[in-house]
Design a protein around this motif. Structure first.
Motif, PDB file in Angstrom:
ATOM      1  N   LYS A 238     -21.081 -22.257 -58.156  1.00 34.64           N
ATOM      2  CA  LYS A 238     -22.175 -23.125 -57.709  1.00 34.64           C
ATOM      3  C   LYS A 238     -22.187 -23.429 -56.213  1.00 34.64           C
ATOM      4  CE  LYS A 238     -22.784 -25.325 -62.204  1.00 34.64           C
ATOM      5  NZ  LYS A 238     -22.136 -24.220 -62.917  1.00 34.64           N
ATOM      6  N   ILE A 239     -21.148 -23.021 -55.504  1.00 30.01           N
ATOM      7  CA  ILE A 239     -21.085 -23.336 -54.066  1.00 30.01           C
ATOM      8  C   ILE A 239     -21.709 -22.175 -53.293  1.00 30.01           C
ATOM      9  CG2 ILE A 239     -19.643 -24.223 -52.206  1.00 30.01           C
ATOM     10  CD1 ILE A 239     -17.426 -24.674 -54.302  1.00 30.01           C
ATOM     11  N   TRP A 240     -23.016 -22.232 -53.125  1.00 31.42           N
ATOM     12  CA  TRP A 240     -23.730 -21.181 -52.398  1.00 31.42           C
ATOM     13  C   TRP A 240     -24.958 -21.776 -51.724  1.00 31.42           C
ATOM     14  CZ3 TRP A 240     -28.784 -20.186 -53.993  1.00 31.42           C
ATOM     15  CH2 TRP A 240     -29.141 -20.580 -55.292  1.00 31.42           C
ATOM     16  N   ALA A 241     -25.517 -21.030 -50.816  1.00 30.50           N
ATOM     17  CA  ALA A 241     -26.676 -21.543 -50.076  1.00 30.50           C
ATOM     18  C   ALA A 241     -27.590 -20.400 -49.678  1.00 30.50           C
ATOM     19  CB  ALA A 241     -26.211 -22.278 -48.822  1.00 30.50           C
ATOM     20  N   TYR A 242     -28.872 -20.724 -49.544  1.00 29.04           N
ATOM     21  CA  TYR A 242     -29.795 -19.798 -48.896  1.00 29.04           C
ATOM     22  C   TYR A 242     -29.486 -19.809 -47.403  1.00 29.04           C
ATOM     23  CZ  TYR A 242     -32.633 -19.912 -53.157  1.00 29.04           C
ATOM     24  OH  TYR A 242     -33.070 -19.810 -54.453  1.00 29.04           O
ATOM     25  N   GLU A 243     -29.596 -18.658 -46.788  1.00 21.19           N
ATOM     26  CA  GLU A 243     -29.474 -18.584 -45.346  1.00 21.19           C
ATOM     27  C   GLU A 243     -30.891 -18.525 -44.771  1.00 21.19           C
ATOM     28  OE1 GLU A 243     -26.798 -19.686 -44.884  1.00 21.19           O
ATOM     29  OE2 GLU A 243     -25.312 -18.215 -44.251  1.00 21.19           O
ATOM     30  N   HIS A 244     -31.165 -19.410 -43.827  1.00 18.38           N
ATOM     31  CA  HIS A 244     -32.511 -19.579 -43.284  1.00 18.38           C
ATOM     32  C   HIS A 244     -32.568 -19.154 -41.823  1.00 18.38           C
ATOM     33  CE1 HIS A 244     -33.314 -22.557 -46.645  1.00 18.38           C
ATOM     34  NE2 HIS A 244     -32.014 -22.736 -46.486  1.00 18.38           N
ATOM     35  N   MET A 245     -33.693 -18.578 -41.442  1.00 23.24           N
ATOM     36  CA  MET A 245     -33.997 -18.363 -40.036  1.00 23.24           C
ATOM     37  C   MET A 245     -35.256 -19.178 -39.751  1.00 23.24           C
ATOM     38  SD  MET A 245     -33.102 -14.292 -39.542  1.00 23.24           S
ATOM     39  CE  MET A 245     -32.549 -14.358 -37.839  1.00 23.24           C
ATOM     40  N   TYR A 246     -35.108 -20.235 -38.967  1.00 24.19           N
ATOM     41  CA  TYR A 246     -36.230 -21.125 -38.664  1.00 24.19           C
ATOM     42  C   TYR A 246     -36.868 -20.757 -37.328  1.00 24.19           C
ATOM     43  CZ  TYR A 246     -35.449 -24.459 -42.466  1.00 24.19           C
ATOM     44  OH  TYR A 246     -35.351 -25.055 -43.711  1.00 24.19           O
ATOM     45  N   THR A 247     -38.185 -20.864 -37.275  1.00 23.49           N
ATOM     46  CA  THR A 247     -38.919 -20.690 -36.020  1.00 23.49           C
ATOM     47  C   THR A 247     -39.724 -21.958 -35.747  1.00 23.49           C
ATOM     48  OG1 THR A 247     -40.749 -19.639 -37.233  1.00 23.49           O
ATOM     49  CG2 THR A 247     -39.124 -18.175 -36.208  1.00 23.49           C
ATOM     50  N   ASN A 248     -40.096 -22.147 -34.477  1.00 29.59           N
ATOM     51  CA  ASN A 248     -40.900 -23.300 -34.092  1.00 29.59           C
ATOM     52  C   ASN A 248     -42.354 -23.066 -34.483  1.00 29.59           C
ATOM     53  OD1 ASN A 248     -42.550 -25.099 -32.161  1.00 29.59           O
ATOM     54  ND2 ASN A 248     -40.456 -25.793 -31.779  1.00 29.59           N
ATOM     55  N   GLN A 249     -43.045 -24.128 -34.850  1.00 26.54           N
ATOM     56  CA  GLN A 249     -44.467 -24.014 -35.213  1.00 26.54           C
ATOM     57  C   GLN A 249     -45.287 -23.376 -34.083  1.00 26.54           C
ATOM     58  OE1 GLN A 249     -46.155 -24.445 -37.899  1.00 26.54           O
ATOM     59  NE2 GLN A 249     -45.268 -26.017 -39.194  1.00 26.54           N
TER      60      GLN A 249
END
Length: 297
Positions: A238-249
Motif C-alpha cells: 500500500k505504500i505507493w504514489a503517483y508521480e506527477h509533473m506539474y506545469t503552471n496555468q
C-alpha cells in the motif's frame, strides 16, 4: 482547363499535408524541430528517470536543453507555482502540500512509484507488522532486539518536510500517525544520501522509492507482504504514489513542456525506461487511488 497530371499531383500533396498535420503532435514529428531550455525541479524519487529521459529527449532535439534538479516535491511544486521552473516533479498531489495553490498548477500523472522501509542489513530483521513500523517511527520501539533482531539501537534516517517520499511514507506506511518523528534522528535531502547512510550506519532505518533500493540495504516486508511492483499493481503493497509533473496555468514554455511530458508518457519511455529503472507505468495498475487515498477502481 486543369491538366489531369497537375490535378492528381495537387490531390496527393494535399493528402500528404493532412497526414503530416495529423502526426504533428507526436514525438516523432517533433524530433529535431524543438529548441529552448526546460527547467524541471522537484522529487528526488523521480530524478533518475527524468534525468535519463531528459538526455534522450535532447539527443532527438539537439536544440533543447533540459535542466533537471532535485530538492523534493515541495520545492518542485513551489517552483512551478511561482513560475521559477517549467515543470515541478512531485510524489504527492498539489492539494496535499501547504502553501501551494493547486488552482495555479496543472497535474500530469506520468507513472507510479513504490516506496519501502529500508534497513541496514546487519539489523537481523526483514519483516515487521504495520503496527511495529509505526512504533519504530514514533519512538515506541527503540532497539532491534525488540523485534527479534540484534541488540542494536534504532537510528532513524528521515527526509525533510518538503519531501514527497516522506509524505507518502507517513500517509500510507505510518497511516498518517501524528506522532511520526519526522524531525528525529538523521535528516537528509536526497534519496541517494539516505541509501548511503542507512547502508553504512548500524541499526539504521529509512525509506526509499523502489528505484533506489539495491543490495547495500535491505527492504523490509510489512505484514509478510514483499515490496514489489507486482504487489503495488493490486494495492497489496500500500505504500505507493503517483508521480506527477506539474506545469503552471500560464504555460509560458507550453510547447516544450507538452513535448517533454508527452515524451515521458510515450510507449517508448513507459515500456522502456520506466520499467528499466524500477518504476511502474500507470497502465500496469489494477487499482486507482484518489487524492484522499481512497481506492476508486
Amino acid at each position: 482547363m486543369i491538366k489531369k497530371g497537375f490535378l492528381l499531383g495537387s490531390i496527393f500533396a494535399l493528402a500528404l499535408g493532412v497526414l503530416t498535420g495529423c502526426s504533428g503532435n507526436s514525438q516523432g514529428a517533433q524530433k529535431g524541430q524543438l529548441s529552448g531550455t526546460l527547467t524541471v525541479v522537484g522529487s528526488t524519487a523521480m530524478q533518475p528517470l527524468v534525468d535519463e529521459a531528459g538526455k534522450s529527449f535532447t539527443t532527438s532535439n539537439p536544440g533543447v536543453q533540459v535542466n533537471v534538479q532535485g530538492g523534493g516535491s515541495g520545492a518542485g511544486l513551489s517552483a512551478v507555482m511561482n513560475d521559477t521552473a517549467d515543470i515541478g516533479n512531485s510524489d504527492v498531489y498539489a492539494e496535499e502540500k501547504e502553501k501551494v495553490d493547486s488552482k495555479q498548477v496543472v497535474d500530469h500523472k506520468v507513472f507510479v512509484v513504490g516506496i519501502a522501509p529500508i534497513v541496514n542489513p546487519g539489523t537481523g530483521v526483514d519483516n515487521v507488522t504495520h503496527q511495529q513500523l509505526i512504533d519504530i517511527f514514533t519512538g515506541k520501539i527503540k532497539n532491534w532486539k525488540e523485534l527479534g533482531g540484534k541488540d542494536q539501537a534504532i537510528v532513524l534516517v528521515n527526509r525533510p518536510a518538503s519531501s514527497g517520499t516522506r509524505a507518502t511514507f507517513a500517509k500510507y506506511g505510518l497511516l498518517g500517525n501524528e506522532e511520526f518523528r519526522g524531525e528525529g534522528g538523521i535528516e537528509e535531502e536526497s534519496s541517494g544520501t539516505v541509501r548511503k547512510i542507512v547502508s553504512e550506519t548500524p541499526g539504521a532505518i529509512g525509506y526509499l522509492a523502489f528505484s533506489y533500493i539495491d543490495d547495500s540495504v535491505r527492504a523490509l516486508k510489512v505484514d509478510n507482504v514483499e515490496p514489489t511492483n507486482e504487489n503495488v499493481y493490486t494495492n497489496s503493497w500500500k505504500i505507493w504514489a503517483y508521480e506527477h509533473m506539474y506545469t503552471n496555468q500560464n504555460e509560458k514554455n507550453k510547447q516544450l513542456e507538452e513535448a517533454f511530458i508527452g515524451y515521458i508518457k510515450s510507449d517508448e519511455i513507459q515500456n522502456g525506461l520506466v520499467k528499466k529503472l524500477g518504476y511502474i507505468p500507470i497502465s500496469e495498475m489494477k487499482v486507482e487511488r484518489d487524492v484522499n487515498g481512497n481506492i476508486v477502481k
